[in-house]
Scaffold this active site. Structure first.
Site, PDB file in Angstrom:
ATOM      1  N   ASP A  45      73.664   6.249 -52.188  1.00 16.32           N
ATOM      2  CA  ASP A  45      74.430   7.246 -52.949  1.00 16.32           C
ATOM      3  C   ASP A  45      75.390   6.558 -53.932  1.00 16.32           C
ATOM      4  O   ASP A  45      75.627   7.062 -55.028  1.00 16.32           O
ATOM      5  CB  ASP A  45      75.231   8.133 -51.996  1.00 16.32           C
ATOM      6  CG  ASP A  45      74.339   9.146 -51.289  1.00 16.32           C
ATOM      7  OD1 ASP A  45      73.325   9.557 -51.885  1.00 16.32           O
ATOM      8  OD2 ASP A  45      74.644   9.518 -50.140  1.00 16.32           O
ATOM      9  N   ARG A 148     104.296  16.081 -50.911  1.00 12.33           N
ATOM     10  CA  ARG A 148     104.795  14.737 -50.612  1.00 12.33           C
ATOM     11  C   ARG A 148     103.862  14.125 -49.606  1.00 12.33           C
ATOM     12  O   ARG A 148     103.515  14.778 -48.610  1.00 12.33           O
ATOM     13  CB  ARG A 148     106.193  14.791 -49.972  1.00 12.33           C
ATOM     14  CG  ARG A 148     107.265  14.930 -50.993  1.00 12.33           C
ATOM     15  CD  ARG A 148     108.607  15.094 -50.342  1.00 12.33           C
ATOM     16  NE  ARG A 148     109.601  15.165 -51.390  1.00 12.33           N
ATOM     17  CZ  ARG A 148     110.371  14.153 -51.752  1.00 12.33           C
ATOM     18  NH1 ARG A 148     110.322  13.006 -51.129  1.00 12.33           N
ATOM     19  NH2 ARG A 148     111.223  14.291 -52.741  1.00 12.33           N
ATOM     20  N   ASP A 150     100.684  10.737 -49.006  1.00 13.41           N
ATOM     21  CA  ASP A 150      99.941   9.604 -49.586  1.00 13.41           C
ATOM     22  C   ASP A 150      99.205  10.003 -50.852  1.00 13.41           C
ATOM     23  O   ASP A 150      99.070   9.212 -51.775  1.00 13.41           O
ATOM     24  CB  ASP A 150      98.914   9.073 -48.574  1.00 13.41           C
ATOM     25  CG  ASP A 150      99.557   8.162 -47.543  1.00 13.41           C
ATOM     26  OD1 ASP A 150     100.793   8.049 -47.552  1.00 13.41           O
ATOM     27  OD2 ASP A 150      98.820   7.574 -46.733  1.00 13.41           O
ATOM     28  N   ASN A 164      86.165  13.184 -48.971  1.00 13.35           N
ATOM     29  CA  ASN A 164      86.729  14.463 -48.521  1.00 13.35           C
ATOM     30  C   ASN A 164      86.569  14.660 -47.019  1.00 13.35           C
ATOM     31  O   ASN A 164      87.473  15.125 -46.329  1.00 13.35           O
ATOM     32  CB  ASN A 164      86.037  15.589 -49.305  1.00 13.35           C
ATOM     33  CG  ASN A 164      86.349  16.966 -48.758  1.00 13.35           C
ATOM     34  OD1 ASN A 164      87.443  17.474 -48.921  1.00 13.35           O
ATOM     35  ND2 ASN A 164      85.367  17.576 -48.095  1.00 13.35           N
ATOM     36  N   SER A 166      86.248  12.392 -44.728  1.00  6.29           N
ATOM     37  CA  SER A 166      87.069  11.439 -43.971  1.00  6.29           C
ATOM     38  C   SER A 166      88.520  11.906 -43.845  1.00  6.29           C
ATOM     39  O   SER A 166      89.239  11.450 -42.958  1.00  6.29           O
ATOM     40  CB  SER A 166      87.067  10.067 -44.646  1.00  6.29           C
ATOM     41  OG  SER A 166      85.775   9.593 -44.797  1.00  6.29           O
ATOM     42  N   ALA A 185      97.367  12.630 -45.787  1.00  6.08           N
ATOM     43  CA  ALA A 185      98.604  12.344 -45.046  1.00  6.08           C
ATOM     44  C   ALA A 185      99.841  12.974 -45.684  1.00  6.08           C
ATOM     45  O   ALA A 185     100.749  12.274 -46.150  1.00  6.08           O
ATOM     46  CB  ALA A 185      98.788  10.829 -44.905  1.00  6.08           C
TER      47      ALA A 185
HETATM   48  P1  NAP Z   1      81.581   2.289 -50.939  1.00  7.78           P
HETATM   49  O1  NAP Z   1      82.927   2.128 -50.319  1.00  7.78           O
HETATM   50  O2  NAP Z   1      80.761   1.083 -51.159  1.00  7.78           O
HETATM   51  O3  NAP Z   1      80.702   3.352 -50.113  1.00  7.78           O
HETATM   52  C1  NAP Z   1      81.177   4.493 -49.621  1.00  7.78           C
HETATM   53  C2  NAP Z   1      80.169   5.144 -48.656  1.00  7.78           C
HETATM   54  O4  NAP Z   1      80.138   6.530 -48.981  1.00  7.78           O
HETATM   55  C3  NAP Z   1      78.725   4.633 -48.739  1.00  7.78           C
HETATM   56  O5  NAP Z   1      78.216   4.555 -47.430  1.00  7.78           O
HETATM   57  C4  NAP Z   1      78.028   5.711 -49.537  1.00  7.78           C
HETATM   58  O6  NAP Z   1      76.662   5.853 -49.206  1.00  7.78           O
HETATM   59  C5  NAP Z   1      78.778   6.942 -49.071  1.00  7.78           C
HETATM   60  N1  NAP Z   1      78.708   8.076 -49.991  1.00  7.78           N
HETATM   61  C6  NAP Z   1      78.830   8.089 -51.337  1.00  7.78           C
HETATM   62  N2  NAP Z   1      78.708   9.352 -51.788  1.00  7.78           N
HETATM   63  C7  NAP Z   1      78.494  10.137 -50.706  1.00  7.78           C
HETATM   64  C8  NAP Z   1      78.295  11.536 -50.523  1.00  7.78           C
HETATM   65  N3  NAP Z   1      78.314  12.366 -51.557  1.00  7.78           N
HETATM   66  N4  NAP Z   1      78.134  12.005 -49.267  1.00  7.78           N
HETATM   67  C9  NAP Z   1      78.141  11.169 -48.202  1.00  7.78           C
HETATM   68  N5  NAP Z   1      78.318   9.839 -48.313  1.00  7.78           N
HETATM   69  C10 NAP Z   1      78.501   9.335 -49.547  1.00  7.78           C
HETATM   70  O7  NAP Z   1      81.830   3.015 -52.322  1.00  7.78           O
HETATM   71  P2  NAP Z   1      80.831   3.387 -53.468  1.00  7.78           P
HETATM   72  O8  NAP Z   1      79.421   3.100 -53.030  1.00  7.78           O
HETATM   73  O9  NAP Z   1      81.348   2.813 -54.725  1.00  7.78           O
HETATM   74  O10 NAP Z   1      81.042   4.979 -53.479  1.00  7.78           O
HETATM   75  C11 NAP Z   1      82.254   5.535 -53.918  1.00  7.78           C
HETATM   76  C12 NAP Z   1      82.553   6.675 -52.998  1.00  7.78           C
HETATM   77  O11 NAP Z   1      82.992   6.144 -51.771  1.00  7.78           O
HETATM   78  C13 NAP Z   1      83.682   7.559 -53.460  1.00  7.78           C
HETATM   79  O12 NAP Z   1      83.225   8.562 -54.331  1.00  7.78           O
HETATM   80  C14 NAP Z   1      84.208   8.093 -52.138  1.00  7.78           C
HETATM   81  O13 NAP Z   1      83.662   9.376 -51.848  1.00  7.78           O
HETATM   82  C15 NAP Z   1      83.708   7.141 -51.090  1.00  7.78           C
HETATM   83  N6  NAP Z   1      84.844   6.585 -50.373  1.00  7.78           N
HETATM   84  C16 NAP Z   1      85.049   7.017 -49.107  1.00  7.78           C
HETATM   85  C17 NAP Z   1      86.147   6.579 -48.409  1.00  7.78           C
HETATM   86  C18 NAP Z   1      86.359   7.097 -47.019  1.00  7.78           C
HETATM   87  O14 NAP Z   1      85.507   7.839 -46.533  1.00  7.78           O
HETATM   88  N7  NAP Z   1      87.487   6.751 -46.390  1.00  7.78           N
HETATM   89  C19 NAP Z   1      87.064   5.691 -48.979  1.00  7.78           C
HETATM   90  C20 NAP Z   1      86.824   5.284 -50.293  1.00  7.78           C
HETATM   91  C21 NAP Z   1      85.708   5.747 -50.984  1.00  7.78           C
HETATM   92  P3  NAP Z   1      75.546   4.766 -49.584  1.00  7.78           P
HETATM   93  O15 NAP Z   1      75.648   3.724 -48.528  1.00  7.78           O
HETATM   94  O16 NAP Z   1      74.274   5.559 -49.517  1.00  7.78           O
HETATM   95  O17 NAP Z   1      75.851   4.245 -50.961  1.00  7.78           O
END
Ligand code: NAP
Length: 265
Positions: A45, A148, A150, A164, A166, A185
């Site tokens: 993704d 107020r 994070d 979202n 998470s 938070a």
């Molecule tokens: P990454 O940190 O390398 O990967 C984030 C994870 O989120 C990967 O496992 C990715 O799946 C999965 N993901 C992405 N879009 C998704 C969706 N629509 N539904 C379910 N899982 C999804 O970051 P990246 O690959 O550059 O992706 C950026 C995305 O990471 C942001 O848009 C944000 O949504 C997500 N993210 C999540 C958190 C958290 O959950 N705490 C924190 C920061 C960012 P794949 O392994 O298939 O690529």
């Protein structure tokens, strides 16, 4: 048909990409990395998100298609062992297409800098890492709450299973044309009060987040970080534009959610 391929650097992905290029060439489908009609992402993704941002200036002309080389994705419909079938479906145009809502993000600055607009496929967040973020949340130009904490995350329905989820947001079916505002938070006590639960905002409504301090915010749009600047406010609504997927393989959305988060069948 002209195709661009966007892929990650993993060994398996590179092999799949080479095989895909050979099959496309045998089917007389040309590669055009600059003005494609179809963008195929090979990876997960995250790779599809990168492909989206590379071609988000041409959403009316471009269709997307995701091949996944790892676990089942939310944007990646085809498995890496189905490439022949995939190329065949491009020739016969048998499969359905589908489109999903996008978030329109408009950033306004305190100085003379003109507003900037972006599309988000998953979400946009505003955070302040070392100090409490203070911001006023307006819905349809009316002050709703003073936040107020994070930070705040604003997500599309397809992004509802990503960041979202998470932070306790609801998973939203992508056929619902709406976006979601979720808190990260929040500080809630006798003095500071916010709603404290995620909100689903209708397609004809908009949210504006007006920031109190301008110094050290981190604004993200999917996997992109915006440089720290004098941001006054960020405005969100559902975009008129949508992301279109070609050769979409229908899979029950809740089956995909179950497969990703609960158990594989
Ligand atoms: P990454 O940190 O390398 O990967 C984030 C994870 O989120 C990967 O496992 C990715 O799946 C999965 N993901 C992405 N879009 C998704 C969706 N629509 N539904 C379910 N899982 C999804 O970051 P990246 O690959 O550059 O992706 C950026 C995305 O990471 C942001 O848009 C944000 O949504 C997500 N993210 C999540 C958190 C958290 O959950 N705490 C924190 C920061 C960012 P794949 O392994 O298939 O690529």
């Amino acid at each position: 048909m002209k195709v661009a391929i966007v892929h990650n650097k993993e060994k398996k992905t590179l092999e799949v990409t080479e095989r895909l290029k050979t099959l496309l060439s045998q089917a007389n489908i040309g590669i055009d990395e600059h003005k494609p009609e179809l963008v195929i992402s090979v990876g997960g993704d995250g790779t599809l998100l990168a492909a989206f941002h590379q071609f988000s200036h041409a959403l009316d002309e471009v269709r997307f298609l995701g091949v996944h080389t790892g676990h089942l994705g939310f944007y990646t419909d085809w498995r890496d062992y189905e490439l022949e079938e995939l190329v065949d479906s491009l020739l016969t145009n048998r499969e359905q297409s589908v489109s999903y809502p996008l978030l329109k993000v408009r950033v306004s600055y305190l100085d003379e800098k003109p507003d900037q607009c972006f599309f988000a496929l998953n979400e946009s967040t505003i955070k302040r890492s070392n100090r409490t973020m203070v911001a006023d949340v307006y819905i349809k130009n009316e002050l709703f709450e003073s936040f107020r904490g994070d930070g705040l995350a604003v997500s599309t329905p397809t992004g509802s299973t990503a960041y979202n989820k998470s932070i306790g947001g609801a998973v939203i079916h992508p056929s619902i044309n709406a976006f979601q505002l979720a808190e990260i938070a929040s500080l809630n006590n006798r003095v500071f009060r916010t709603l404290g639960s995620p909100m689903v905002i209708a397609q004809d409504e908009w949210v504006e987040i007006r920031l109190e301090n301008t110094a050290d915010y981190l604004v993200t749009i999917d996997q992109l970080d915006m440089p720290k600047t004098n941001i006054r406010s960020i405005y969100y609504r559902i975009a008129k534009e949508r992301i279109h997927f070609a050769s979409y393989r229908h899979m029950h959305f809740w089956h995909r959610v179950k497969d990703a988060f609960i158990s594989e069948d």
